[in-house]
Design a protein around this motif. Structure first.
Motif, PDB file in Angstrom:
ATOM      1  N   GLN A  15       7.813   1.215   0.282  1.00  0.00           N
ATOM      2  CA  GLN A  15       7.034   0.096   0.807  1.00  0.00           C
ATOM      3  C   GLN A  15       6.578  -0.837  -0.308  1.00  0.00           C
ATOM      4  O   GLN A  15       6.544  -2.058  -0.123  1.00  0.00           O
ATOM      5  N   HIS A  49       0.703 -15.476   8.119  1.00  0.00           N
ATOM      6  CA  HIS A  49       1.355 -14.279   8.655  1.00  0.00           C
ATOM      7  C   HIS A  49       2.156 -13.567   7.574  1.00  0.00           C
ATOM      8  O   HIS A  49       2.127 -12.333   7.495  1.00  0.00           O
ATOM      9  N   TYR A  52      -0.274 -11.731   5.362  1.00  0.00           N
ATOM     10  CA  TYR A  52      -0.851 -10.575   6.037  1.00  0.00           C
ATOM     11  C   TYR A  52       0.154  -9.434   6.148  1.00  0.00           C
ATOM     12  O   TYR A  52      -0.229  -8.259   6.037  1.00  0.00           O
ATOM     13  N   ILE A  53       1.413  -9.741   6.369  1.00  0.00           N
ATOM     14  CA  ILE A  53       2.433  -8.689   6.415  1.00  0.00           C
ATOM     15  C   ILE A  53       2.498  -7.974   5.068  1.00  0.00           C
ATOM     16  O   ILE A  53       2.547  -6.740   5.009  1.00  0.00           O
ATOM     17  N   VAL A  56      -0.548  -5.762   4.812  1.00  0.00           N
ATOM     18  CA  VAL A  56      -0.436  -4.581   5.675  1.00  0.00           C
ATOM     19  C   VAL A  56       0.519  -3.552   5.072  1.00  0.00           C
ATOM     20  O   VAL A  56       0.204  -2.355   5.013  1.00  0.00           O
ATOM     21  N   GLY A  59      -1.074  -1.848   2.271  1.00  0.00           N
ATOM     22  CA  GLY A  59      -2.004  -0.846   2.796  1.00  0.00           C
ATOM     23  C   GLY A  59      -1.292   0.412   3.259  1.00  0.00           C
ATOM     24  O   GLY A  59      -1.755   1.532   2.994  1.00  0.00           O
ATOM     25  N   PHE A  60      -0.161   0.251   3.943  1.00  0.00           N
ATOM     26  CA  PHE A  60       0.632   1.414   4.360  1.00  0.00           C
ATOM     27  C   PHE A  60       1.038   2.236   3.139  1.00  0.00           C
ATOM     28  O   PHE A  60       0.979   3.469   3.154  1.00  0.00           O
TER      29      PHE A  60
END
Length: 133
Positions: A15, A49, A52-53, A56, A59-60
């Motif tokens: 990721q 967007h 933010y992706i 996210v 964060g994952f």
């Protein structure tokens, strides 16, 4: 389940690689040129967007590195989060194959296969964590 912790660390690394790819993606996809053709509001929505992706997915990745044991311990929250992450990445495969421009994917086959493979890996790792195998 502790033997699966390195798999979650690998998922975290994958990721982070995806996050890193998003640093060069705007230039590769000519964001500036393409976004200039959009209305200011749509351009702003797209940029927000995109950011933010990246946030996210970062964060994952952090969850995989710092809370891998919790994702695997059978706790309802850990299992639920792992199941969500599995669905998130497995659904991304469907989008990659069914929605994205097939000509562009064919033209960039190596990147397409690498990204799809990464999503398969992530979906599989999180499914294993959710099921508790």
């Amino acid at each position: 389940m502790r033997t699966h912790i390195p798999l979650l660390w690998a998922a975290g690394a994958v990721q982070l690689i995806m996050v890193g790819a998003n640093v060069v993606l705007p230039k590769k996809l000519h964001y500036q040129e393409n976004l200039s053709k959009m209305s200011p509001l749509l351009r702003q929505i797209f940029v927000v967007h995109s950011m933010y992706i990246v946030l996210v997915v970062t964060g994952f990745s952090g969850l995989c590195f710092f809370f891998s044991a919790r994702l695997l311990d059978g706790d309802p929250l850990g299992r639920s989060l792992s199941a969500f992450l599995a669905v998130f990445w497995l659904f991304r495969i469907a989008l990659q194959l069914a929605y994205y421009d097939s000509d562009y994917r064919r033209e960039h086959r190596l990147a397409d296969v690498a990204y799809t493979g990464a999503c398969c890996f992530l979906g599989g790792v999180f499914a294993v964590a959710a099921i508790g195998i």
